[in-house]
Design a protein around this motif. Structure first.
Motif, PDB file in Angstrom:
ATOM      1  N   ALA A 149      41.385  41.035  40.247  1.00  0.00           N
ATOM      2  CA  ALA A 149      41.340  42.354  40.889  1.00  0.00           C
ATOM      3  C   ALA A 149      41.001  43.424  39.860  1.00  0.00           C
ATOM      4  CB  ALA A 149      42.685  42.648  41.530  1.00  0.00           C
ATOM      5  N   ALA A 150      41.569  43.359  38.648  1.00  0.00           N
ATOM      6  CA  ALA A 150      41.337  44.380  37.618  1.00  0.00           C
ATOM      7  C   ALA A 150      39.881  44.353  37.156  1.00  0.00           C
ATOM      8  CB  ALA A 150      42.280  44.127  36.444  1.00  0.00           C
ATOM      9  N   SER A 151      39.259  43.156  37.022  1.00  0.00           N
ATOM     10  CA  SER A 151      37.843  43.035  36.621  1.00  0.00           C
ATOM     11  C   SER A 151      36.934  43.737  37.618  1.00  0.00           C
ATOM     12  CB  SER A 151      37.436  41.561  36.566  1.00  0.00           C
ATOM     13  OG  SER A 151      38.050  40.965  35.466  1.00  0.00           O
ATOM     14  N   SER A 152      37.163  43.503  38.897  1.00  0.00           N
ATOM     15  CA  SER A 152      36.332  44.119  39.952  1.00  0.00           C
ATOM     16  C   SER A 152      36.438  45.631  39.859  1.00  0.00           C
ATOM     17  CB  SER A 152      36.830  43.686  41.331  1.00  0.00           C
ATOM     18  OG  SER A 152      36.859  42.304  41.378  1.00  0.00           O
ATOM     19  N   ALA A 153      37.618  46.141  39.652  1.00  0.00           N
ATOM     20  CA  ALA A 153      37.818  47.590  39.606  1.00  0.00           C
ATOM     21  C   ALA A 153      37.014  48.192  38.470  1.00  0.00           C
ATOM     22  CB  ALA A 153      39.301  47.891  39.418  1.00  0.00           C
TER      23      ALA A 153
END
Lengths: 419, 1170
Positions: free
Chosen positions: B679-683
């Motif tokens: 989730a953090a990578s996508s953000a």
């Protein structure tokens, strides 16, 4: 105009039933009735009331110390110095008292005659006080019947020592009726004799103020006098003022939920705390009555002396000064006495024998003989009604034996040898 | 009621165990070795009949709600009931055979009114209670009441309770006691009542005190009156004694006054007045003569002064001229200076006039020169012209400056290029800031994932041998639940406990066995034992001897003597009989001694057998336990999956399961952390794309942001700042141009206005300069020069007329002064006519002064003359007055002239003294007389004998002393009475005692109440126990006698209630031979038998009147020796024909004894096996 109405002072009558046990409050009980009376006089002076009405029973009939009368005179002299008039009638106790006959009262006191009804008028106050003292202890006739009709334009006050048509625990002296009193057209009837305060009627006002200080467990709750306010010929207000220095309470504590003596004492302490709080700093003279059916019964009855000592120790921990007049254990056993009596064994036999003694004249005779050594040495007048133990009255005897049975049989059940 | 069948379906250790109690059998022996559940079975009987208690301990195998006891019971009237008891509330715990609920009272016909306690106490007996009952028999000396109570009820505490109650009552009060609380309080109450009486003030006492006080006060007042009278008499006598000499002196003085009756009585001051008048007369005459001589001398002196001259007459004029002399001298000095000044001013003014208006003279110009207002207006106009010219120049300068500002700003604006809006960049940056730092979030998520991975690896490592398989297979592994593991744990634990207990028991038994064998060996070492047959033979010989004695000596039977000789050929019959008695008794005694050893040996033998049996039982139970353990272990292994886990002990496997749970929890945590990282990578990617889009929108042709996120964000931030700075600068320049354009417009208008104003001034200037007779275009500077010249001219020319006038006036005054001086000199001093006027005036003034001094002296002499004349007149008048005074004094003194006055004054003084002494004597009399006049006093004393006075006074004083004493006594008494009344003035001593008495009464009342209850309790209890004894004693003893005889095998044949030394009924046991033995004389075993007999008798009596219940004996006979036990078993089996008897026992030898001594049909043994 403001008048104070008090009655049944019973000066120097002792507070009865208060054993001076170890740990009892250090309160000085001896002059409680005097202190209550001094409070009344202080009140009259501080509030500058216009007059004091005393509706009889200033002394205790059989009390012979003339000092009591002299004390009374001193206090009334304080009112004289304060310019306050006093009207008084003698009650049954005063009529019997040797003090009454010899005492010289200050000139602010109008003692109404015992020969016939008298009316004392104070034009300045606009007040007419009608009254008649007791000529002897047992006045059986209706004194009020001969009281005159109300005088017009004045506040008419009737001063009368009476039990009206009868009040529990009070001799029916000078009997009369509310109708009779109403028919006189007075604004206020200041009555005495009945120790429990009671407003019998509001039109006209017919009021027993009760006594100034409760003297035994038969006189529980707040005690004091009545302050009457009036405008012209009309009474506009009647309020009570507490004067008691020690207050009696008959305190029933249900200990059925207690599992042991400590639990029961906790309940007692809680009840004593509440009572002490409600008595506003006065000494509380309490009869602690333990009630309820539960497991703690046997513990409480098997050593009544210990139970009493424990309750008194608990009272010493209460939040105010509490004097335990008596500890009455009226708890009921968990065991069903009826069932114990049905048993076929020796215990059943014992239970039946104990229960059946009340109906066995021979047993009762033997019992009376058993108890005789102490009974014949006891002074008279013990017990709340002066009869501590009276085998001649079946109901009392039955109650006594029931009490013994309720104490004894559960104890025997308790000590049975369990297999 | 009897129990026909008891089925322990699920109760205690039992499951479906049933016992059939055959009706024909008298005694049922239920044998349960240790651990077989004998105690549970015993409890089961009570629970069956009276319900399972709430807190039962018999649920260790079967759960509460599964507990079941079933039975078939039969009442005496033949009715039967087959029912099941389960645990539950009363009313729902009875079921019939079909499991239907039975009514609560269904058991009443079988149990009667009996309750559990009653049943267990009256129909149950164990060895402990048997021993206690027997002991009580001994301790109470066989007190019938207690024995009956104990035996019939099982109540051992009643008697003790009775004793305790009586003791408690005795502690409170005794009839003749003194120290017991009630006794002591009664004494105290009497004392207090006495004190109340003694401390009370009776009305009579008070009244008599009051009356006595009044009497004492009256008496004291009466005596005080007498004392007052005594005081009066004493005073009279004293007075007379004092007055007598004074009265004598008074008489003498009165005679002297009489003699000087003709001489006037004048005050002492009269002497001095007369003397002073005489001296005044002499003094006045002498003064008058002196003054007359002075007057004559002065009149002569005045007549010598000359008359007044001409200078003195014109003194005023001379003084005026002399005063002007100073002024004249000043004029003569000032006049030449003022003349020079006038000439200089005239010349300067003439020069200035030529400058201002050429050709016009001084005086003409004085009239025509322009006045000050005109000059001020011209100067103002010239100033205004200078201001107008300055304004025009300033406005023109500012206009040029504004135009230069516009030009410079326009040039700079052109250099900035086109405008660009930085808002999209700001928006993109704001969005990025709102969603936090995506790089940091990603970093944190990756850290968390790492930690979760590590925790999971650690958890896996804690599962031995599992780590290589990984976490997912662990989650899928089927494992047993906690409850199952717990149940196995309990099972293994129970097995261990049982095994441990069994081992302990075995060791204990082995130890006991060893001890018993040792003891037995010791007994065997004691020698051979006497036989019962030998004793029997000796007794037979004794009986035979007694029969012979009776036959020979009592019945005198013929031939009996021969038999007697055969009885013992060596001794006479009597001696032989006595010997046989001794022999029999000796044998019996030895048998008794030997019997104890034999019994002990038998007992040890029996106990050894029991121990052997018990050891064998231990062996069997050990085998059973081994089988149960094998089964449990097999089931335990089966509960786990075949692969992956090797099950250890339940406790360790519980730990393994807990570790597995922890591992699975950590697996869940790791999976969650991985999802967070994604989730953090996508953000982060979303944020970068948003920045690139914003830059493209603002600056399409410029270079794109860097690919890395934080650098891209910095790039965009810097770009946004640059664009915002340019935009701000452009705004500032535009504002500058706008402001400068506005300013230039305003300055152009101001320049035009300034020029117009200057033209208008020039027009008015031409008009203003006309009075100066100059050109209209004359410069302001020139005009201002002319104006300055006008100012100077006006200042100089203005002085000239004043100077002219002053010079003239001085000249005139000097001439006038000289003329006046000349005229005066001609009149009064012709010698000065040719002298300078000022000098002449001074000389005249000096001459005037001399003449004025002479005139002063003459005037003074005349004034002295007037004063002396006035004084002389005054002294003449004084002399006359003094003469008249002396004449008046002579008249008052009664003498003819001044010469007789001294003699008269002496007589007057004598009379005055006599009168004064008489007055003093009367004053003394008044002082002594206490208000009486001297004449009254004289009358009072007229007939008194002065010599008798001292005796009279002494008598009065004595009487006074007596009165004082009596009054003192009365006052003392008054004080005492007052004190008594004061003490009795409303005090509360008696009231205090009264309160104390009330407290003591309260104590007595409370204690008395308690005593009455205790006493009544004791009375009723004693009476009830006595009643019970009376009711039960005789029938019970009758019943018990038969049972006791049976139990003792006929050794005792009777029980009696006899009265002991204290008069109390006690039980005695009658031996077969007739002797009655008190309790203390019975052996322990016999007392046990007696107590059992009493108890059985009680049961039998109960059964006569009510539904009997089974008699349940719990190892009752363990303390009996074999013979007593055998007798007891026989008695019980017989008793069992009336009342069902069930004997529970642990001991095998009891079973053996029954088998040995009872017929098979008389008893049945039921073995318990849980």
């Amino acid at each position: 105009m403001r008048l104070v109405h008090a009655a049944d002072i019973h000066l120097d009558s002792p507070l009865r039933g208060l054993d001076r046990y170890d740990g009892a409050p250090s309160e000085d009980l001896r002059i409680a009735t005097r202190r209550a009376f001094v409070y009344l006089i202080d009140y009259c002076l501080e509030e500058s009331v216009d007059g004091l009405l005393l509706a009889g029973d200033i002394y205790d009939g059989d009390w012979q110390d003339f000092n009591t009368g002299l004390f009374f005179v001193k206090q009334l002299a304080r009112l004289r110095d304060g310019g306050i008039r006093v009207w008084a009638v003698l009650g049954n106790h005063d009529a019997a008292s040797v003090i009454t006959r010899q005492l010289r009262l200050p000139d602010n006191v109008t003692l109404l005659s015992y020969k016939s009804p008298v009316t004392s008028v104070d034009e300045q106050l606009g007040l007419a006080v009608h009254g008649q003292s007791f000529a002897r202890k047992d006045v059986g006739e209706d004194l009020a019947a001969a009281y005159p009709r109300a005088l017009p334009g004045l506040l008419n006050v009737g001063l009368l020592h009476t039990a009206l048509a009868g009040r529990p625990d009070h001799a029916p002296y000078a009997p009369t009726t509310v109708d009779r009193l109403t028919s006189k057209g007075y604004g206020y009837w200041a009555l005495g004799h009945v120790h429990r305060a009671e407003v019998v009627s509001r039109d006209p006002w017919i009021v027993f103020p009760g006594n100034l200080q409760g003297r035994s467990i038969r006189e529980t709750g707040e005690k004091g006098f009545v302050v009457i306010s009036s405008e012209g010929t009309e009474v506009t207000g009647v309020e009570t003022v507490a004067s008691d220095v020690a207050r009696w309470h008959d305190l029933s504590v249900d200990v059925s939920s207690a599992r042991n003596a400590d639990d029961a004492l906790t309940l007692v302490l809680r009840a004593l705390d509440a009572t002490a709080g409600a008595s506003k700093g006065r000494l509380v003279a309490a009869r602690v009555r333990l009630t309820g059916r539960g497991p703690v019964h046997t513990v409480l009855v098997s050593d009544l002396a210990a139970t009493e000592a424990n309750v008194r120790a608990a009272a010493a921990d209460a939040s105010g000064d509490v004097w335990v007049e008596k500890v009455v254990v009226q708890t009921l056993p968990e065991v069903d006495l009826e069932k114990v009596r049905e048993r076929k064994d020796a215990l059943g036999h014992v239970a039946r024998a104990v229960h059946g003694a009340a109906g066995d004249p021979e047993a009762l005779k033997a019992l009376a003989e058993e108890l005789r050594p102490l009974l014949e040495k006891l002074p008279s007048g013990l017990g709340e009604d002066g009869r501590l133990f009276d085998a001649s009255e079946p109901a009392r005897l039955e109650a006594f034996l029931s009490e013994v049975e309720a104490t004894l049989v559960p104890m025997l059940v308790e000590v049975e040898e369990r297999p | 009621m009897r129990i026909d069948r008891l089925e322990l379906a699920a109760y205690g250790p039992f499951t479906n165990v049933s016992i059939e109690f055959d009706r024909e059998i008298g005694l049922h022996v239920v044998f349960g070795p240790n651990e077989a559940g004998k105690s549970s079975a015993l409890r089961a009987v009570s629970d069956l009949l009276f319900g399972v208690p709430t807190q039962t301990t018999d649920n260790f195998l079967h759960a509460y709600d599964a507990l079941r006891i079933r039975a078939t019971i039969t009442a005496r009237d033949g009715r039967t009931l087959d029912f099941v008891r389960r645990k539950g509330r009363s009313g729902s715990d009875l079921l019939d055979a079909s499991r239907r609920a039975l009514a609560r009272d269904v058991l009443v016909p079988f149990l009667g009114s009996a309750e559990r306690d009653f049943f267990e106490r009256s129909f149950g007996l164990d060895s402990r209670r048997l021993a206690a009952g027997a002991m009580d028999l001994l301790q109470s000396g066989g007190d019938v009441g207690r024995a009956v109570l104990q035996a019939t009820s099982g109540l051992s505490g009643l008697s003790a309770r009775l004793d305790a109650i009586e003791a408690a009552a005795g502690e409170l009060f005794k009839e003749r006691g003194k120290t017991q609380p009630i006794n002591a309080a009664l004494s105290r109450l009497k004392e207090l009542e006495r004190e109340v009486r003694s401390d009370s003030l009776s009305a009579e006492t008070w009244r008599s005190l009051d009356e006595e006080l009044a009497h004492v006060r009256r008496e004291a007042m009466r005596l005080a009156d007498r004392r007052t009278a005594n005081d009066v008499e004493q005073q009279r006598l004293s007075r007379i004694r004092q007055a007598l000499p004074i009265l004598a002196r008074r008489t003498l003085l009165m005679a002297a006054v009489e003699r000087l009756a003709g001489v006037p009585l004048l005050a002492a001051e009269f002497d001095a007045t007369a003397q002073a008048a005489r001296e005044e007369l002499l003094s006045a005459a002498a003064a008058e003569a002196g003054l007359a001589s002075d007057l004559t001398s002065l009149e002569e002196e005045v007549s010598k002064y000359p008359a007044v001259g001409p200078i003195l007459l014109r003194g005023t004029e001379i003084e005026a001229l002399h005063q002007e002399c100073g002024t004249m001298r000043e004029f003569r000095k000032d006049l030449p200076k003022r003349d020079v000044e006038l000439r200089e001013a005239t010349a300067q003014a003439t020069r200035l006039a030529a400058e201002i208006v050429p050709g016009l003279g001084l005086d003409a110009l004085l009239d025509e020169v322009p006045r000050r207002p005109v000059r001020r207006a011209l100067r103002a106009s010239a100033g205004r012209a200078r201001g107008l010219r300055d304004d025009l120049a300033r406005e023109e300068r500012e206009l040029a400056t504004a135009r230069e500002s516009i030009r410079a700003a326009e040039a700079k604006l052109a250099s900035l290029g086109p405008a660009v809006d930085p808002a999209p960049l700001a928006r993109a940056l704001r969005d990025a800031e709102r969603s936090g730092d995506p790089v940091e979030s990603l970093g944190k998520a990756e850290q968390a994932e790492k930690r979760a991975r590590k925790a999971l690896d650690e958890a896996l490592a804690s599962l031995p041998g599992w780590a290589p398989r990984g976490a997912d297979p662990l989650a899928a592994l089927p494992v047993p639940g906690d409850a199952l593991v717990d149940s196995f744990q309990k099972r293994f634990s129970d097995l261990e406990t049982a095994e441990r207990d069994l081992e302990n028991e075995r060791r204990s038994l082995a130890s006991q066995r060893s001890g018993h064998e040792s003891e037995r060996r010791n007994l065997a070492a004691g020698g051979t034992l006497p036989t019962r047959a030998a004793v029997g033979a000796a007794r037979e010989t004794r009986t035979k001897g007694w029969t012979l004695v009776r036959r020979v000596y009592v019945e005198r039977e013929p031939g009996a003597e021969d038999e007697a000789r055969l009885f013992d050929p060596e001794r006479p019959l009597v001696e032989a009989f006595e010997r046989s008695v001794e022999t029999a008794d000796g044998a019996a005694d030895r048998l008794v001694d030997a019997a104890d050893v034999a019994a002990k040996d038998a007992e040890l033998s029996r106990q050894l057998r029991e121990i052997d049996e018990a050891l064998a039982g231990c062996g069997r139970r050990a085998e059973e336990l081994a089988v149960r353990r094998a089964a449990a272990e097999h089931e335990w292994r089966a509960a786990w999956p075949a692969e992956g886990v090797a099950p250890g002990a339940p406790a360790s496997m519980k730990e393994w399961l807990r570790a597995r749970s922890r591992t699975l929890e950590r697996l869940d945590a790791f999976r969650g952390a991985t999802a967070e990282v994604e989730a953090a990578s996508s953000a982060l990617e979303r944020a970068r794309v948003s920045l690139v889009s914003a830059v493209a929108l603002v600056r399409p042709e410029g270079p794109p942001p860097p690919a890395a996120y934080p650098e891209a964000e910095t790039f965009v931030e810097e770009l946004r700042r640059a664009l915002e700075k340019t935009s701000a600068e452009r705004g500032k320049l535009e504002a500058t141009i706008e402001a400068a354009t506005g300013k230039a417009g305003a300055r152009e208008i101001a320049v035009a206005q300034a020029r117009t104003a200057l033209e208008e001034w020039k027009t008015s200037w031409a008009e203003e300069v006309r009075p100066l007779r100059r050109s209209p275009t004359v410069s302001t500077e020139e005009v201002e020069a002319v104006l300055d010249a006008c100012d100077e001219f006006e200042s100089v020319a203005g002085k000239v007329p004043g100077l002219r006038d002053r010079v003239k006036k001085m000249q005139d005054r000097l001439e006038e002064f000289a003329a006046s001086v000349g005229t005066l000199c001609a009149d009064v001093a012709p010698d000065l006519q040719r002298t300078d006027a000022v000098v002449a005036a001074g000389t005249l003034f000096e001459r005037l002064g001399a003449e004025r001094a002479a005139e002063g002296k003459r005037v003074l002499a005349r004034e002295n003359l007037v004063k002396i004349r006035e004084k002389l007149a005054k002294e003449s008048k004084r002399s006359e007055t003094a003469r008249r005074s002396v004449e008046a004094i002579c008249r008052e003194a009664g003498c003819a002239g001044e010469s007789g006055l001294p003699a008269r004054l002496a007589e007057i003084a004598e009379k005055r003294r006599a009168v004064k002494d008489l007055g003093e004597a009367e004053s003394d009399l008044l002082a002594v007389g206490a208000g009486r006049s001297p004449s009254d006093l004289a009358t009072e004393c007229a007939d008194v004998d002065g010599d008798a006075l001292p005796a009279l006074l002494e008598k009065a004083r004595d009487e006074r002393t007596a009165l004082d004493e009596e009054i003192g006594r009365l006052h003392k008494r008054e004080g005492e009475l007052g004190q008594s009344l004061e003490i009795a003035n409303g005090g509360d001593v008696a009231a205090t005692r009264g309160q104390e008495a009330a407290s003591v009464r309260a104590r007595i009342e409370e204690d008395a109440r308690r005593w009455l209850r205790l006493r009544a309790s004791a009375f009723l209890l004693r009476r009830a126990i006595d009643g019970w004894r009376k009711e039960n004693q005789d029938p019970l003893l009758v019943e018990a006698t038969q049972l006791f005889s049976s139990l003792t095998k006929g050794r005792f044949v009777s029980l009696l209630a006899e009265v002991d030394d204290h008069g109390d009924p006690v039980i005695t046991a009658g031996r077969a031979e007739g002797r009655h033995v008190p309790m203390a004389g019975l052996s322990d075993g016999t007392r046990d038998q007696l107590f059992l007999a009493l108890r059985l008798a009680s049961v039998r009596r109960y059964a006569k009147d009510a539904e009997p219940l089974p008699f349940i004996a719990d190892d009752l006979l363990v303390s009996f020796d074999d013979s007593r036990a055998a007798a007891a078993l026989e008695t019980l089996s017989e008793f069992g024909k009336e009342v069902q008897v069930v004997l529970f026992t642990h001991h095998r030898h009891i079973v053996d004894l029954a088998k040995a001594h009872l017929a098979a049909s008389a008893f049945r043994v039921h073995e318990l096996l849980s």
